[in-house]
Scaffold this motif. Structure first.
Motif, PDB file in Angstrom:
ATOM      1  N   LEU A  34      11.129  36.496  22.115  1.00  0.00           N
ATOM      2  CA  LEU A  34      10.212  35.773  22.984  1.00  0.00           C
ATOM      3  C   LEU A  34       9.411  34.734  22.200  1.00  0.00           C
ATOM      4  O   LEU A  34       9.077  34.948  21.044  1.00  0.00           O
ATOM      5  N   ARG A  35       9.118  33.640  22.870  1.00  0.00           N
ATOM      6  CA  ARG A  35       8.254  32.620  22.285  1.00  0.00           C
ATOM      7  C   ARG A  35       6.805  32.977  22.588  1.00  0.00           C
ATOM      8  O   ARG A  35       6.521  33.749  23.501  1.00  0.00           O
ATOM      9  N   LYS A  36       5.895  32.385  21.831  1.00  0.00           N
ATOM     10  CA  LYS A  36       4.489  32.758  21.955  1.00  0.00           C
ATOM     11  C   LYS A  36       3.952  32.522  23.359  1.00  0.00           C
ATOM     12  O   LYS A  36       3.222  33.336  23.905  1.00  0.00           O
ATOM     13  N   TYR A  37       4.321  31.372  23.952  1.00  0.00           N
ATOM     14  CA  TYR A  37       3.803  31.081  25.279  1.00  0.00           C
ATOM     15  C   TYR A  37       4.406  32.024  26.325  1.00  0.00           C
ATOM     16  O   TYR A  37       3.786  32.303  27.352  1.00  0.00           O
ATOM     17  N   GLN A  38       5.618  32.542  26.063  1.00  0.00           N
ATOM     18  CA  GLN A  38       6.202  33.529  26.959  1.00  0.00           C
ATOM     19  C   GLN A  38       5.519  34.885  26.788  1.00  0.00           C
ATOM     20  O   GLN A  38       5.253  35.586  27.770  1.00  0.00           O
ATOM     21  N   GLU A  39       5.251  35.259  25.548  1.00  0.00           N
ATOM     22  CA  GLU A  39       4.599  36.543  25.275  1.00  0.00           C
ATOM     23  C   GLU A  39       3.249  36.641  25.979  1.00  0.00           C
ATOM     24  O   GLU A  39       2.896  37.695  26.523  1.00  0.00           O
ATOM     25  N   ALA A  40       2.500  35.552  25.967  1.00  0.00           N
ATOM     26  CA  ALA A  40       1.162  35.583  26.559  1.00  0.00           C
ATOM     27  C   ALA A  40       1.229  35.904  28.045  1.00  0.00           C
ATOM     28  O   ALA A  40       0.481  36.762  28.552  1.00  0.00           O
ATOM     29  N   ALA A  41       2.132  35.241  28.774  1.00  0.00           N
ATOM     30  CA  ALA A  41       2.259  35.492  30.207  1.00  0.00           C
ATOM     31  C   ALA A  41       2.812  36.883  30.469  1.00  0.00           C
ATOM     32  O   ALA A  41       2.352  37.599  31.376  1.00  0.00           O
ATOM     33  N   LEU A  42       3.800  37.280  29.680  1.00  0.00           N
ATOM     34  CA  LEU A  42       4.417  38.596  29.876  1.00  0.00           C
ATOM     35  C   LEU A  42       3.414  39.725  29.651  1.00  0.00           C
ATOM     36  O   LEU A  42       3.371  40.696  30.414  1.00  0.00           O
ATOM     37  N   ALA A  43       2.599  39.588  28.628  1.00  0.00           N
ATOM     38  CA  ALA A  43       1.651  40.654  28.298  1.00  0.00           C
ATOM     39  C   ALA A  43       0.703  40.929  29.448  1.00  0.00           C
ATOM     40  O   ALA A  43       0.485  42.090  29.837  1.00  0.00           O
ATOM     41  N   VAL A  44       0.141  39.871  30.028  1.00  0.00           N
ATOM     42  CA  VAL A  44      -0.813  40.069  31.119  1.00  0.00           C
ATOM     43  C   VAL A  44      -0.103  40.553  32.380  1.00  0.00           C
ATOM     44  O   VAL A  44      -0.633  41.393  33.118  1.00  0.00           O
ATOM     45  N   ALA A  45       1.116  40.058  32.642  1.00  0.00           N
ATOM     46  CA  ALA A  45       1.854  40.494  33.823  1.00  0.00           C
ATOM     47  C   ALA A  45       2.163  41.984  33.757  1.00  0.00           C
ATOM     48  O   ALA A  45       1.940  42.729  34.721  1.00  0.00           O
ATOM     49  N   VAL A  46       2.665  42.443  32.615  1.00  0.00           N
ATOM     50  CA  VAL A  46       2.985  43.869  32.454  1.00  0.00           C
ATOM     51  C   VAL A  46       1.718  44.711  32.548  1.00  0.00           C
ATOM     52  O   VAL A  46       1.681  45.761  33.206  1.00  0.00           O
ATOM     53  N   HIS A  47       0.673  44.254  31.907  1.00  0.00           N
ATOM     54  CA  HIS A  47      -0.598  44.980  31.923  1.00  0.00           C
ATOM     55  C   HIS A  47      -1.117  45.115  33.354  1.00  0.00           C
ATOM     56  O   HIS A  47      -1.567  46.207  33.765  1.00  0.00           O
ATOM     57  N   SER A  48      -1.052  44.042  34.130  1.00  0.00           N
ATOM     58  CA  SER A  48      -1.554  44.087  35.495  1.00  0.00           C
ATOM     59  C   SER A  48      -0.758  45.052  36.356  1.00  0.00           C
ATOM     60  O   SER A  48      -1.324  45.815  37.152  1.00  0.00           O
ATOM     61  N   VAL A  49       0.568  45.047  36.199  1.00  0.00           N
ATOM     62  CA  VAL A  49       1.410  45.944  36.999  1.00  0.00           C
ATOM     63  C   VAL A  49       1.195  47.400  36.599  1.00  0.00           C
ATOM     64  O   VAL A  49       0.943  48.271  37.443  1.00  0.00           O
ATOM     65  N   ALA A  51      -1.216  48.846  34.925  1.00  0.00           N
ATOM     66  CA  ALA A  51      -2.582  49.353  35.079  1.00  0.00           C
ATOM     67  C   ALA A  51      -3.095  49.208  36.508  1.00  0.00           C
ATOM     68  O   ALA A  51      -4.266  49.492  36.776  1.00  0.00           O
ATOM     69  N   HIS A  52      -2.213  48.753  37.430  1.00  0.00           N
ATOM     70  CA  HIS A  52      -2.562  48.616  38.849  1.00  0.00           C
ATOM     71  C   HIS A  52      -3.798  47.715  39.044  1.00  0.00           C
ATOM     72  O   HIS A  52      -4.667  48.001  39.857  1.00  0.00           O
ATOM     73  N   LEU A  53      -3.841  46.608  38.285  1.00  0.00           N
ATOM     74  CA  LEU A  53      -4.987  45.700  38.387  1.00  0.00           C
ATOM     75  C   LEU A  53      -4.891  44.777  39.601  1.00  0.00           C
ATOM     76  O   LEU A  53      -5.915  44.283  40.081  1.00  0.00           O
ATOM     77  N   GLY A  54      -3.681  44.511  40.062  1.00  0.00           N
ATOM     78  CA  GLY A  54      -3.511  43.635  41.216  1.00  0.00           C
ATOM     79  C   GLY A  54      -3.937  42.203  40.971  1.00  0.00           C
ATOM     80  O   GLY A  54      -4.427  41.525  41.876  1.00  0.00           O
ATOM     81  N   LEU A  55      -3.739  41.716  39.730  1.00  0.00           N
ATOM     82  CA  LEU A  55      -4.137  40.339  39.411  1.00  0.00           C
ATOM     83  C   LEU A  55      -3.223  39.324  40.097  1.00  0.00           C
ATOM     84  O   LEU A  55      -2.064  39.609  40.390  1.00  0.00           O
ATOM     85  N   THR A  56      -3.759  38.142  40.324  1.00  0.00           N
ATOM     86  CA  THR A  56      -2.958  37.006  40.771  1.00  0.00           C
ATOM     87  C   THR A  56      -2.811  36.056  39.592  1.00  0.00           C
ATOM     88  O   THR A  56      -3.799  35.494  39.115  1.00  0.00           O
ATOM     89  N   THR A 180      -1.341  46.843  49.342  1.00  0.00           N
ATOM     90  CA  THR A 180      -0.879  47.571  48.151  1.00  0.00           C
ATOM     91  C   THR A 180      -1.580  47.170  46.865  1.00  0.00           C
ATOM     92  O   THR A 180      -1.359  47.805  45.829  1.00  0.00           O
ATOM     93  N   ASN A 181      -2.378  46.103  46.904  1.00  0.00           N
ATOM     94  CA  ASN A 181      -3.005  45.584  45.687  1.00  0.00           C
ATOM     95  C   ASN A 181      -1.958  45.271  44.622  1.00  0.00           C
ATOM     96  O   ASN A 181      -2.156  45.511  43.426  1.00  0.00           O
ATOM     97  N   ALA A 182      -0.827  44.749  45.056  1.00  0.00           N
ATOM     98  CA  ALA A 182       0.246  44.427  44.119  1.00  0.00           C
ATOM     99  C   ALA A 182      -0.117  43.200  43.298  1.00  0.00           C
ATOM    100  O   ALA A 182      -0.811  42.287  43.766  1.00  0.00           O
TER     101      ALA A 182
END
Length: 509
Positions: A34-49, A51-56, A180-182
């Motif tokens: 993964l490239r750095k800019y990809q890692e940043a988006a992936l990290a928050v997306a996985v964390h939100s799912v 941890a059930h954060l329901g981020l947009t 669902t707070n998805a």
């Protein structure tokens, strides 16, 4: 970056590192660096799912920078990680064919090439992928698609969100995650400030400022090029060919929103058109020439010629260009440059007269190509010219789609410095510039990226006070068609005189 934002990014990164230690995550991503800019988006997306954060989240990447691959990797990982749950992921795309189908093919390719998922996933109903109890549904967000009733319990993805109609999203798609707070992820590239992607980007930035949790990931070609030298070279070529300020370069590679209205040929663009050459009365030895013809209407009773007094009528406009083929050898440009050397207009002239005079001009200039407006009544004139000048006439039919492409291509040509006006342009050259200044545009929603452009019917000529047309402007814009035509490597080819079909034209127009 404030303290809250920094802490949130560290936390998300720690979650990602912890997940990479799991067998599911490591095998899913084992082949991918993964490239750095990809890692940043992936990290928050996985964390939100997880941890059930329901981020947009809003992820805006340049074209061909790995957005779709990142989507497929994220989807594959979540299917594996959540296979023991009743997780439901939903991904919508602006169209079913090709976008939803392409998205499914990408995910299937990822699932097939990983040992953990190969042979362990199944497809249902042609649009659902399943591992264990976890499923992902692929749906179309086209206005006519009937997708009401689907539920995104875990993740809702909107791909190419700049092309999804806001009304469609609000009515049919947003409710999928309402109960669902998805986590919701809007993927895409920049377009205008009035798209779904732009609306969600503004909302996500407001929430970021409020709580410090990162939600937006806007990347430009500069960041991608820092990690991928080949990408930097590609974008540099696009800039050389189209110009840094061309809308496609600004939006598709530098993630800059575009103005979706106003003047198309700004003062800066009109300045780029100014050349240092002079108008010509005859072709120069060894040079190549082309004629560009925008066909206007004819007045009743004008079949045999003459220009009836009808100042409100648009004219048939002819532009003669000298074609500089030396720029074709430039590996970054790889296209000709065009110098306007002569213009002529006919107002209300019959097509028999136009045929004779345009044919004479083609022979006089030894034109390699004649691009002629073959829309409506112009089709007959184009056909007779083709019979008289075989292999030299290229008809162009105006439609909403073809005119949009012509506008994009001609502005690219101008922005790259490949269209030049003579310094002694005269009356017609000055009128051309007034038409260019009066030309407006609007960008239309949808994946086609269409532009509506032209001089409004209500526009008045600032010099004469009469109606301002765009006949000279459309004639010049036909130069963009020449980019698609073959050119000889040596001297211009003389026209071969054919049969004169003038007598066959009587009564045809």
């Amino acid at each position: 970056m404030n303290r809250k934002t920094a802490d949130a990014e560290i936390k998300a990164h720690d979650v990602l590192l912890a997940l990479t230690k799991s067998e599911a995550f490591s095998q899913s991503f084992s082949h991918l660096r993964l490239r750095k800019y990809q890692e940043a988006a992936l990290a928050v997306a996985v964390h939100s799912v997880m941890a059930h954060l329901g981020l947009t989240l809003v992820v805006m990447f340049p074209r061909q920078s790995g957005k779709n691959e990142l989507q497929a990797q994220l989807e594959a990982f979540l299917l594996v990680k959540l296979q023991d749950t009743d997780a439901e992921l939903v991904k919508v795309s602006p169209t079913w064919k090709p976008q939803s189908l392409n998205a499914m093919r990408r995910l299937e390719r990822v699932l097939m090439r990983n040992e953990l998922t190969r042979g362990k996933f199944s497809k249902e109903s042609g649009y659902i992928f399943r591992i264990g109890r976890a499923r992902i549904y692929f749906l179309s967000a086209a206005p006519e698609a009937n997708i009401v009733g689907a539920t995104a319990s875990t993740l809702l993805e909107v791909d190419e969100a700049q092309d999804v109609q806001i009304a469609k999203f609000d009515k049919d798609i947003a409710p999928m995650a309402a109960s669902t707070n998805a986590t919701r992820i809007f993927w895409g590239t920049a377009w205008t400030a009035h798209t779904l992607l732009a609306r969600e980007l503004r909302a996500a930035r407001q929430l970021e400022a409020r709580d410090g949790q990162r939600r937006t990931f806007v990347t430009s070609a500069i960041q991608v090029g820092d990690e991928v030298p080949a990408y930097r070279a590609f974008v540099e070529g696009q800039i050389a060919s189209l110009g840094r300020d061309h809308p496609a370069v600004r939006s598709q590679f530098f993630s800059q929103e575009l103005d979706d209205g106003g003047g198309l040929f700004t003062a800066q663009r009109r300045a780029l058109m100014q050349g240092g050459h002079l108008t010509l009365n005859a072709p120069r030895p060894g040079q190549s020439y082309a004629l560009l013809l925008d066909v206007g209407g004819e007045d009743a009773g004008s079949l045999s010629g003459g220009d009836p007094a009808n100042p409100g009528r648009d004219s048939t406009a002819l532009t003669v260009v000298e074609v500089d083929l030396s720029t074709c050898a430039d590996p970054l440009v790889h296209a000709p440059a065009y110098r306007c050397v002569a213009r002529q207009v006919w107002q209300g002239a019959g097509h028999d007269r136009l045929y004779r005079e345009v044919r004479a001009q083609a022979e006089h200039w030894r034109a390699r190509w004649l691009v002629v407006d073959a829309t409506g009544i112009g089709a007959g004139l184009a056909a007779f010219l083709e019979r008289s000048l075989p292999g030299r006439v290229h008809p162009f039919v105006f439609s909403a789609a073809s005119k949009s492409k012509l506008g994009w291509d001609f502005t690219a040509l101008v922005d790259a410095g490949r269209w030049k006006e003579p310094r002694d342009a005269g009356e017609l050259g000055a009128l051309f510039l007034r038409q260019a200044e009066g030309c407006t545009f609007s960008l239309l929603p949808g994946p086609e990226k269409r532009m509506r452009w032209g001089v409004p019917e209500s526009a008045n000529d600032p010099l004469t006070g009469g109606r301002l047309h765009d006949d000279l402007l459309l004639s010049a814009a036909l130069a963009a068609v020449l980019d698609e035509l073959p050119w000889p490597s040596g001297a211009p080819v003389l026209l071969v005189k054919g049969r004169d079909p003038l007598e066959e034209m009587e009564g045809k127009f």
